[in-house]
Design an enzyme around this catalytic site. Structure first.
Site, PDB file in Angstrom:
ATOM      1  N   SER A 163      15.053   5.165  27.135  1.00 52.68           N
ATOM      2  CA  SER A 163      14.864   5.956  28.356  1.00 52.68           C
ATOM      3  C   SER A 163      14.613   5.012  29.524  1.00 52.68           C
ATOM      4  O   SER A 163      13.597   4.297  29.544  1.00 52.68           O
ATOM      5  CB  SER A 163      13.681   6.902  28.199  1.00 52.68           C
ATOM      6  OG  SER A 163      13.307   7.391  29.474  1.00 52.68           O
ATOM      7  N   HIS A 182      19.244   7.234  27.698  1.00 47.26           N
ATOM      8  CA  HIS A 182      18.565   8.488  28.032  1.00 47.26           C
ATOM      9  C   HIS A 182      18.128   8.440  29.498  1.00 47.26           C
ATOM     10  O   HIS A 182      17.422   7.515  29.920  1.00 47.26           O
ATOM     11  CB  HIS A 182      17.352   8.649  27.117  1.00 47.26           C
ATOM     12  CG  HIS A 182      16.652   9.958  27.229  1.00 47.26           C
ATOM     13  ND1 HIS A 182      17.075  11.098  26.580  1.00 47.26           N
ATOM     14  CD2 HIS A 182      15.533  10.321  27.915  1.00 47.26           C
ATOM     15  CE1 HIS A 182      16.244  12.101  26.846  1.00 47.26           C
ATOM     16  NE2 HIS A 182      15.302  11.659  27.667  1.00 47.26           N
ATOM     17  N   ASP A 187      16.216  10.530  32.421  1.00 47.83           N
ATOM     18  CA  ASP A 187      15.286  11.636  32.667  1.00 47.83           C
ATOM     19  C   ASP A 187      15.371  12.097  34.115  1.00 47.83           C
ATOM     20  O   ASP A 187      15.103  11.316  35.033  1.00 47.83           O
ATOM     21  CB  ASP A 187      13.852  11.174  32.375  1.00 47.83           C
ATOM     22  CG  ASP A 187      13.591  11.038  30.891  1.00 47.83           C
ATOM     23  OD1 ASP A 187      13.837  12.010  30.166  1.00 47.83           O
ATOM     24  OD2 ASP A 187      13.151   9.953  30.464  1.00 47.83           O
ATOM     25  N   MET A 225      13.833  14.641  36.897  1.00 46.32           N
ATOM     26  CA  MET A 225      12.625  15.451  37.155  1.00 46.32           C
ATOM     27  C   MET A 225      12.639  15.948  38.594  1.00 46.32           C
ATOM     28  O   MET A 225      12.985  15.187  39.504  1.00 46.32           O
ATOM     29  CB  MET A 225      11.380  14.597  36.940  1.00 46.32           C
ATOM     30  CG  MET A 225      11.304  13.985  35.556  1.00 46.32           C
ATOM     31  SD  MET A 225       9.805  12.996  35.396  1.00 46.32           S
ATOM     32  CE  MET A 225       9.996  12.369  33.734  1.00 46.32           C
ATOM     33  N   HIS A 245      18.662  14.271  30.500  1.00 42.80           N
ATOM     34  CA  HIS A 245      17.611  15.235  30.160  1.00 42.80           C
ATOM     35  C   HIS A 245      17.118  15.875  31.452  1.00 42.80           C
ATOM     36  O   HIS A 245      16.432  15.226  32.249  1.00 42.80           O
ATOM     37  CB  HIS A 245      16.493  14.461  29.436  1.00 42.80           C
ATOM     38  CG  HIS A 245      15.301  15.253  29.064  1.00 42.80           C
ATOM     39  ND1 HIS A 245      14.125  14.677  28.623  1.00 42.80           N
ATOM     40  CD2 HIS A 245      15.067  16.597  29.043  1.00 42.80           C
ATOM     41  CE1 HIS A 245      13.232  15.616  28.360  1.00 42.80           C
ATOM     42  NE2 HIS A 245      13.781  16.790  28.617  1.00 42.80           N
ATOM     43  N   MET A 258      14.779  17.900  33.335  1.00 37.68           N
ATOM     44  CA  MET A 258      13.452  18.527  33.394  1.00 37.68           C
ATOM     45  C   MET A 258      13.337  19.150  34.786  1.00 37.68           C
ATOM     46  O   MET A 258      12.603  18.657  35.655  1.00 37.68           O
ATOM     47  CB  MET A 258      12.361  17.480  33.147  1.00 37.68           C
ATOM     48  CG  MET A 258      12.272  17.082  31.683  1.00 37.68           C
ATOM     49  SD  MET A 258      11.312  15.576  31.436  1.00 37.68           S
ATOM     50  CE  MET A 258      12.584  14.378  31.794  1.00 37.68           C
ATOM     51  N   MET A 288      10.356  17.747  22.305  1.00 36.29           N
ATOM     52  CA  MET A 288       9.425  16.897  23.056  1.00 36.29           C
ATOM     53  C   MET A 288       8.178  16.623  22.211  1.00 36.29           C
ATOM     54  O   MET A 288       7.495  17.561  21.788  1.00 36.29           O
ATOM     55  CB  MET A 288       8.997  17.580  24.359  1.00 36.29           C
ATOM     56  CG  MET A 288      10.107  17.766  25.376  1.00 36.29           C
ATOM     57  SD  MET A 288      10.997  16.256  25.833  1.00 36.29           S
ATOM     58  CE  MET A 288       9.676  15.192  26.395  1.00 36.29           C
ATOM     59  N   ASP A 342      11.673  13.022  21.643  1.00 37.19           N
ATOM     60  CA  ASP A 342      11.417  12.316  22.908  1.00 37.19           C
ATOM     61  C   ASP A 342       9.923  12.327  23.230  1.00 37.19           C
ATOM     62  O   ASP A 342       9.339  13.397  23.413  1.00 37.19           O
ATOM     63  CB  ASP A 342      12.210  13.049  24.009  1.00 37.19           C
ATOM     64  CG  ASP A 342      12.144  12.386  25.371  1.00 37.19           C
ATOM     65  OD1 ASP A 342      11.566  11.296  25.484  1.00 37.19           O
ATOM     66  OD2 ASP A 342      12.707  12.982  26.315  1.00 37.19           O
TER      67      ASP A 342
END
Ligand code: DX5
Ligand code: ZN
Length: 225
Positions: free
Chosen positions: A13, A38, A40, A42, A71, A73, A142, A180
């Site tokens: 990540s 990966h 992330d 957000m 991913h 979020m 998660m 994760d």
């Protein structure tokens, strides 16, 4: 992105990478045997933090041929599906707890030719996945509350992973089970024993003095399935 391949895949990540050296960081983990990258995303609403957008995915796409495991979020993933698909995401994972219609969002992802994932937070009942197994390529469990890298692995995670593994097996579909949060060489074996076949690791790799060694140690801690 390959389909389920019977081995443990490691997805570093980049949330914990040194962003001023991102190209070098990616090259280092790729050479060390990373399987996916990966990323992330957000939005400051779904989680109390901000991170990256499609522009970073576009730059990564030009830089590396590693599959980009994105991913989301975010509270409203539907509006971001197309920008991330066009930027070059190979997989888009949305949260079942997000506010847009899950099926509609998964179908929008699929229509753009991108693999589909759904993620569940630590307190979410895995049974929500029962009706989604025809629509997804991956489940992301998660093992921390999402929002920040470097948190401690939650002890309850293996039980939830086992439940998800049973749902996937009962569906008869080829669906990745990715985990994760707080993954390192110490926590990886329990996660794999519970049924995971893809592991995200941020802090354990990028905050290590030797990221390549840290990645290899997680791989070695991973008994073959
Ligand atoms: C947390 C993110 C994770 C994070 C994992 O909200 O979804 O991908 O980067 O980081 P570590 O491995 O540091 O727990
Ligand atoms: Zn993540």
């Amino acid at each position: 992105m390959p389909s389920v391949n019977g081995k443990i895949n490691i997805a570093p990540s980049i949330l914990s990478a040194d962003l001023c050296q991102l190209g070098d960081e990616v090259t280092r983990v790729q050479k060390a045997g990373a399987d996916w990258l990966h990323v992330d995303i957000m939005d400051g609403h779904f989680v109390p933090n901000l991170s990256f957008g499609p522009a970073l995915v576009r730059s990564l796409r030009k830089f590396t041929d590693l599959p980009l495991d994105v991913h989301l979020m975010v509270e409203h993933p539907l509006q971001f599906v197309e920008p991330f698909a066009k930027a070059g995401a190979d997989l888009l994972t949305i949260h079942v707890e997000a506010k847009d219609d899950v099926l509609q969002t998964l179908r929008a992802i699929k229509a753009l030719g991108v693999k589909t994932g759904v993620s569940i937070k630590p307190d979410t009942n895995p049974n929500v996945l029962q009706t989604l197994t025809d629509e997804i390529d991956l489940v992301l469990v998660m093992s921390v509350y999402p929002g920040f890298g470097g948190q401690a692995f939650l002890e309850g995670a293996p039980a939830q992973i086992k439940e998800v593994r049973n749902i996937i097996n009962a569906s008869g579909k080829k669906i990745w089970l990715e985990v994760d949060g707080g993954i390192n060489a110490q926590t990886a074996p329990a996660v794999i024993a519970a049924g995971a076949d893809a592991l995200v690791a941020g802090h354990a790799i990028f905050s290590s003095a030797d990221p390549a060694l840290a990645l290899k140690q997680i791989k070695q801690a991973s008994p073959a399935i």
